[in-house]
Structures are given as C-alpha cells and as structure tokens.
Design a protein around this motif. Structure first.
Motif, mmCIF file in Angstrom:
data_model
loop_
_atom_site.group_PDB
_atom_site.id
_atom_site.type_symbol
_atom_site.label_atom_id
_atom_site.label_comp_id
_atom_site.label_asym_id
_atom_site.label_seq_id
_atom_site.Cartn_x
_atom_site.Cartn_y
_atom_site.Cartn_z
ATOM 1 N N GLU A 1 7.699 -6.290 -3.292
ATOM 2 C CA GLU A 1 8.187 -5.112 -3.948
ATOM 3 C C GLU A 1 8.846 -4.068 -3.091
ATOM 4 N N PRO A 2 9.882 -3.593 -3.509
ATOM 5 C CA PRO A 2 10.884 -2.865 -2.546
ATOM 6 C C PRO A 2 10.089 -1.564 -2.122
ATOM 7 N N LEU B 1 10.288 1.943 -2.411
ATOM 8 C CA LEU B 1 11.175 2.893 -3.380
ATOM 9 C C LEU B 1 10.403 4.384 -2.482
ATOM 10 N N TYR C 1 9.421 7.282 -3.744
ATOM 11 C CA TYR C 1 8.204 7.883 -4.310
ATOM 12 C C TYR C 1 7.056 7.331 -3.782
ATOM 13 N N ARG C 2 6.960 6.129 -3.604
ATOM 14 C CA ARG C 2 5.744 5.078 -3.152
ATOM 15 C C ARG C 2 5.121 5.648 -1.659
ATOM 16 N N GLY D 1 6.179 -0.273 0.549
ATOM 17 C CA GLY D 1 6.557 -1.221 -0.304
ATOM 18 C C GLY D 1 5.754 -2.461 0.021
#
Length: 311
Positions: free
Chosen positions: A144-145, A147, A149-150, A112
């Motif tokens: 940005e968090p 997440l 899938y990242r 993130g």
C-alpha cells in the motif's frame, strides 16, 4: 530514479507476520486506540511490539530537537525500554538510531505498507531495526502506498503502543502535536521537553506543558518517569567534564538558554572578549564548543544547544 520510486521498489528483509486482531500476538494496548486495526503487517520480531516509550518530534528538526531525541532514546534503550516512533525524518529517525546504537529494541510504524518504506532514504534504517531484533509495522497491506492522510492515522498506533509519549520538539500545528492528542485519547501519559518560548519549533511542545503535560527538563526527570512507568532503576550520574570546562563561558551559557543569530552573539562577544578582536574571539569559541558537542548550527542559520552527546 526518484527517492519515491526507489522506496516503492525497496524490500525490507526479515521474518514477515500478519497479526490478526484477537490473536495472541496482537498488542493488547492497541485495543485502546480509536479504530483498532484489524491486522498488523510486521517485518521483524512481533515480540518487539511490546509497550515502550514513544519518542517523536519535528521532521524539520533543530539540532536541539534531534539531540533531545537521541539523548532520551538512548537512556530508555539502556534501561531495556523499547523505543517506538514513526521512522520519519528528523527527531523520529534520531530516536530510532540512538536506540539501536545503545543496543536496544525499537519499533517503527509506517504510514504505508512495509514494502513501500517512506521516506525512501530510511530503507537502510528500517533494515537495521529489523536486523537488531526490532520491528517495522503497518496497519496497511505490504504494497500500500504512503498516502498523506495515513500518517495522521498512524500516529494513534505509535501513541497507543507506548505507555507514554515523549514530545521532544513540536510546532503548531504539527503531526507531532496530533500524536500527543492520540496519547491522551488512549489514556496514556504525555511527556514534553520544553523549548525556548521564542522558537516556533517549540510552540506546540510548550503549549502541551501549559495544558498539563509532564515536563522532562533533564536526565533525572526522564529517569524518574521511566521508573514510574516501567520500574527502571536510575543509574548514578557521572559529572560531565564538558559542562565543567564550559561552565563560565558566556557564549555557551547564552546558547543553552535559546538559539541566537550572529548579530546577538557578536554583542555578547564584544562585552566579554576583554579587548580582544570580538569576531575572532567568538568564532574560536563557537568552533571549540561545536567540537565538544555543546552547540550546533541550526537550519535557519542561528546557533543553539546540541544535546546529542553522552552524559
């Protein structure tokens, strides 16, 4: 306050740079990865994003995996090779820490934004990386968090920046195994530390060896790889006094072969204690070998090798 909330409010202090693709500071090696990021958000020194060696492994790591990550990260750092990893729990964090302890440079790719460090408890580690001249970097904007899938996408950047990726421990399936796939896709070399064939945490690593990855079986083989990749000269090896002192111990010899539970260790003790009380004989050796940094208790309760000490 939860660890996630703390992480969301944490801020890594240091120089901040946004590197656009096509600029002079953009790492040329990342052009080889699938979908090169349009920009990189960096806290720390952008020069730390030089080609190095990626050292990655299981988040729920065994002492064996953590010890291998520390051992080989230290060797790389001592030879001036930067250590690249993902800042995750377990093997990644061990690699970053060992590189810092050796006075080396290390870079951590986050899943993130850099203002949402994850895991939150590693915010201090990320700050140490920046303070030591390294970098914390993401393809995602500052807030940005992280997440789920990242993190899989992040692995392509770890593998792409490094000339080789060293897998120190990986199960099946695992994010670590996917990093090896990304390294191969980017035309990079994959190095693998073998594990016991009975250990679920090593199934992915051993599968990679079967598929043709380069085995790293000791310090010499890793130093040979560093020489081939970076031209680093090998340092002369000094005899390990611990190894000499424990060379004939049946318990240590068995645990160096594979992790074992107490039932099997009692069997070894009963066959080796020479008439002494097997339980006391065994516990005395386990305690002394653990203090010497040769064995360690694993999360599942078994005992196994600990490879984190200096040679």
């Amino acid at each position: 306050m939860s660890a996630e909330v703390q992480g969301a409010r944490a801020r890594i202090e240091g120089p901040r740079t946004v590197i656009e693709r096509g600029s002079a500071d953009y790492p040329a090696s990342l052009e080889r990865v699938a979908h090169p990021p349009d920009r990189l958000y960096v806290v720390g020194d952008p020069a730390a994003l030089a080609e190095g060696v990626a050292i990655v492994g299981a988040r729920k790591a065994t002492p064996y995996g953590v010890g291998c990550a520390r051992r080989f990260a230290r060797i790389a750092a001592e030879r001036g090779v930067s250590v690249v990893s993902g800042g995750a729990r377990g093997c990644d964090a061990a690699a970053h820490c060992a590189a810092l302890e050796a006075g080396g440079i290390t870079a951590a790719f986050l899943g993130g934004g850099c203002d949402r460090p994850y895991p939150a408890e590693h915010a201090g580690l990320f700050q140490r990386i920046v303070d030591a001249g390294g970098a914390v970097v993401s393809e995602h904007a500052w807030g940005e968090p992280p997440l789920p899938y990242r993190f899989r996408a992040r692995n392509r950047l770890i593998a792409g920046l490094a000339r080789a990726t060293l897998i120190v421990e990986a199960g099946l399936p695992s994010g670590t195994f996917s990093t090896a796939d990304e390294a191969l896709a980017a035309g990079r070399e994959v190095l693998v530390v073998p594990g016991a064939i009975t250990a679920p945490s090593s199934r992915g690593a051993n599968r990679l060896l079967r598929q043709g990855a380069t085995p790293i079986v000791d310090d010499d083989s890793f130093e040979d790889a560093l020489f081939s990749l970076f031209g680093c000269l090998k340092s002369p090896s000094a005899p390990d006094e611990r190894d000499e002192a424990w060379a004939d111990d049946p318990v240590v010899a068995a645990l160096r072969a594979e992790p074992l539970g107490m039932e099997r260790l009692y069997e070894i003790a009963a066959a080796s204690c020479g008439g002494a009380d097997a339980r006391s004989w065994l516990m005395e050796r386990l305690v002394e070998a653990e203090r010497a940094g040769l064995v360690a208790r694993q999360p599942d309760g078994r005992w196994g090798p600990a490879l984190g000490g200096r040679r």
